[in-house]
Design a protein around this motif. Structure first.
Motif, PDB file in Angstrom:
ATOM      1  N   SER A 169      64.572  69.287  24.343  1.00  0.00           N
ATOM      2  CA  SER A 169      63.927  70.146  25.334  1.00  0.00           C
ATOM      3  C   SER A 169      62.434  69.861  25.367  1.00  0.00           C
ATOM      4  O   SER A 169      61.828  69.568  24.333  1.00  0.00           O
ATOM      5  CB  SER A 169      64.183  71.630  25.056  1.00  0.00           C
ATOM      6  N   PHE A 170      61.872  69.907  26.565  1.00  0.00           N
ATOM      7  CA  PHE A 170      60.436  69.811  26.767  1.00  0.00           C
ATOM      8  C   PHE A 170      59.934  71.185  27.193  1.00  0.00           C
ATOM      9  O   PHE A 170      60.319  71.676  28.257  1.00  0.00           O
ATOM     10  CB  PHE A 170      60.088  68.822  27.885  1.00  0.00           C
ATOM     11  N   THR A 171      59.113  71.813  26.363  1.00  0.00           N
ATOM     12  CA  THR A 171      58.408  73.026  26.781  1.00  0.00           C
ATOM     13  C   THR A 171      57.122  72.548  27.437  1.00  0.00           C
ATOM     14  O   THR A 171      56.118  72.315  26.767  1.00  0.00           O
ATOM     15  CB  THR A 171      58.122  73.945  25.588  1.00  0.00           C
ATOM     16  N   ILE A 172      57.156  72.367  28.752  1.00  0.00           N
ATOM     17  CA  ILE A 172      56.057  71.664  29.412  1.00  0.00           C
ATOM     18  C   ILE A 172      54.841  72.546  29.683  1.00  0.00           C
ATOM     19  O   ILE A 172      53.746  72.034  29.931  1.00  0.00           O
ATOM     20  CB  ILE A 172      56.522  70.981  30.713  1.00  0.00           C
ATOM     21  N   THR A 173      55.021  73.851  29.626  1.00  0.00           N
ATOM     22  CA  THR A 173      53.887  74.763  29.797  1.00  0.00           C
ATOM     23  C   THR A 173      54.215  76.098  29.149  1.00  0.00           C
ATOM     24  O   THR A 173      55.378  76.503  29.095  1.00  0.00           O
ATOM     25  CB  THR A 173      53.545  74.977  31.284  1.00  0.00           C
ATOM     26  N   ASN A 174      53.191  76.773  28.676  1.00  0.00           N
ATOM     27  CA  ASN A 174      53.352  78.144  28.173  1.00  0.00           C
ATOM     28  C   ASN A 174      52.869  79.175  29.188  1.00  0.00           C
ATOM     29  O   ASN A 174      52.953  80.377  28.941  1.00  0.00           O
ATOM     30  CB  ASN A 174      52.597  78.327  26.860  1.00  0.00           C
ATOM     31  N   ALA A 175      52.346  78.710  30.323  1.00  0.00           N
ATOM     32  CA  ALA A 175      51.862  79.622  31.353  1.00  0.00           C
ATOM     33  C   ALA A 175      53.023  80.353  32.005  1.00  0.00           C
ATOM     34  O   ALA A 175      54.111  79.795  32.165  1.00  0.00           O
ATOM     35  CB  ALA A 175      51.079  78.847  32.411  1.00  0.00           C
ATOM     36  N   CYS A 176      52.807  81.613  32.366  1.00  0.00           N
ATOM     37  CA  CYS A 176      53.847  82.385  33.054  1.00  0.00           C
ATOM     38  C   CYS A 176      53.196  83.412  33.970  1.00  0.00           C
ATOM     39  O   CYS A 176      52.126  83.949  33.670  1.00  0.00           O
ATOM     40  CB  CYS A 176      54.770  83.080  32.053  1.00  0.00           C
ATOM     41  N   ASN A 177      53.859  83.704  35.086  1.00  0.00           N
ATOM     42  CA  ASN A 177      53.346  84.669  36.057  1.00  0.00           C
ATOM     43  C   ASN A 177      53.921  86.058  35.871  1.00  0.00           C
ATOM     44  O   ASN A 177      53.504  87.000  36.549  1.00  0.00           O
ATOM     45  CB  ASN A 177      53.660  84.189  37.478  1.00  0.00           C
ATOM     46  N   LEU A 178      54.884  86.222  34.945  1.00  0.00           N
ATOM     47  CA  LEU A 178      55.471  87.531  34.680  1.00  0.00           C
ATOM     48  C   LEU A 178      55.117  87.983  33.267  1.00  0.00           C
ATOM     49  O   LEU A 178      54.638  87.192  32.450  1.00  0.00           O
ATOM     50  CB  LEU A 178      56.993  87.490  34.866  1.00  0.00           C
ATOM     51  N   ARG A 179      55.377  89.246  32.979  1.00  0.00           N
ATOM     52  CA  ARG A 179      55.042  89.804  31.663  1.00  0.00           C
ATOM     53  C   ARG A 179      56.239  90.612  31.145  1.00  0.00           C
ATOM     54  O   ARG A 179      56.165  91.827  30.946  1.00  0.00           O
ATOM     55  CB  ARG A 179      53.783  90.695  31.761  1.00  0.00           C
TER      56      ARG A 179
END
Length: 353
Positions: A8-18
């Motif tokens: 698996s590639f976790t390509i970003t930790n950014a997210c628009n939800l909480r």
């Protein structure tokens, strides 16, 4: 095996939800409280080099995850490259950022999308803490369905439902929600909760045995599950009764049947008890690569880093001393967080298809 069969590639930790149950972005989430991790994302060229290595070693499927994958600015370029190499791609997504990418997704093809859904609109938006998130998700899925009608490429889809005290009252309605979205498969995953005692014991084990400072467990810190088992049981039985043609995909548990009610009871109400399997097959055939290149065996508790993809090849990391040491340790022992971790089933998903 001298190379992982699942990656698996976790390509970003950014997210628009909480989301309330999220280990990354909830109130105590390990990204929420360490936002410096958001600045540490590898260039697309590095991900492409890693994809080349997968193909060279006959790994032909790949999981992309986040954060929210579709917040990555190079996501379409990356998907096109993956497709050009003949790989099949699975993507975990909250579905709210897909609108501008729908045509590209259908055009590229060979993609499976797993949508995280927490119940009917009111429940889902409450869990996600963003009003309108269910509406946007539904609009995007239905638009994708329409685009598929005009294309030879069909996009495989499924739903992941996280069983938590915030979503539990929406469980029984999930089969009907799946039907309304044209999706025929649902996976149930109980949310993680790590007590302070478990977390401290985990910190000590990683410090003493691997000289690693553990941080991820804070994102899953709860002193109990918060689940009323009678409420869960009623909702679960309603869910099972309403399935009919919808598949209940057994992500967690042994073999093809998934968790039993007794497994769920242990998970939610006996903190010290192991629910499910002792083994973590990830150490035998799976790795995750984080946005900064750090490589680990566990997507959800990525503390024990076995190498960095900016410095070494996947093969070198997989066969390195750090990997060997952790692999040997985990074959014999449970780390405290392993009792409430579902990531250890990730490498077994293909065996259940």
């Amino acid at each position: 095996m001298d190379f992982p069969s699942c990656v698996s590639f976790t390509i970003t930790n950014a997210c628009n939800l909480r989301c309330k149950m999220c280990g990354q972005w909830s109130e105590e989430g390990y990204i929420q409280n360490h936002k410096e991790h958001l600045q540490q994302e590898m260039e697309i060229s590095v991900w492409k080099r890693l994809i080349d290595e997968l193909v060279e070693n006959k790994v032909y499927s790949l999981l992309l995850r986040g954060g929210e994958v579709f917040l990555h600015p190079g996501i379409i370029e990356l998907l096109e490259y993956i497709h050009s190499k003949g790989l099949y791609t699975s993507i975990d997504t909250n579905g709210t950022c897909l609108e501008k990418y729908l045509k590209d997704i259908v055009r590229i093809g060979k993609i499976h999308l797993t949508f995280s859904i927490d119940g009917p609109e009111e429940v889902h938006d409450y869990v996600r803490e963003i009003k309108g998130s269910f509406k946007k998700l539904k609009e995007n899925i239905l638009s994708l369905n329409e685009l598929e009608k005009e294309s030879p490429n069909q996009i495989s889809k499924s739903i992941a439902f996280t069983i938590s005290p915030y979503s539990i009252k929406g469980l029984g309605d999930m089969p009907e929600i799946a039907r309304s979205l044209g999706i025929d498969s649902i996976t149930l995953v109980p949310y993680y909760y790590i007590t302070n005692q478990m977390g401290k014991e985990y910190e000590k084990a990683l410090k003493d045995d691997f000289n690693v400072q553990a941080y991820s467990w804070h994102g899953f810190h709860h002193e109990d599950s918060g689940i009323d088992f009678d409420v869960f049981k009623n909702e679960y039985l309603k869910f099972m009764d309403n399935l009919k043609e919808i598949k209940n995909f057994p992500y967690m548990g042994s073999g093809r049947n998934g968790f039993s009610l007794e497994d769920y009871r242990l998970w939610f109400h006996d903190t010290a008890a192991l629910a499910g399997t002792f083994k973590c097959m990830n150490v035998e055939k799976f790795i995750d690569i984080q946005p900064n290149g750090n490589v680990n065996f566990c997507t959800d508790f990525p503390d024990a880093v076995i190498g960095n993809a900016l410095e070494n090849s996947i093969r070198e990391i997989w066969n390195g001393e750090k990997a060997k040491k952790f692999r040997d340790y985990r074959r014999e022992k449970l780390l405290p967080v392993c009792i409430r971790c579902g990531a250890k089933y990730m490498s077994e998903v293909g065996d259940k298809l």
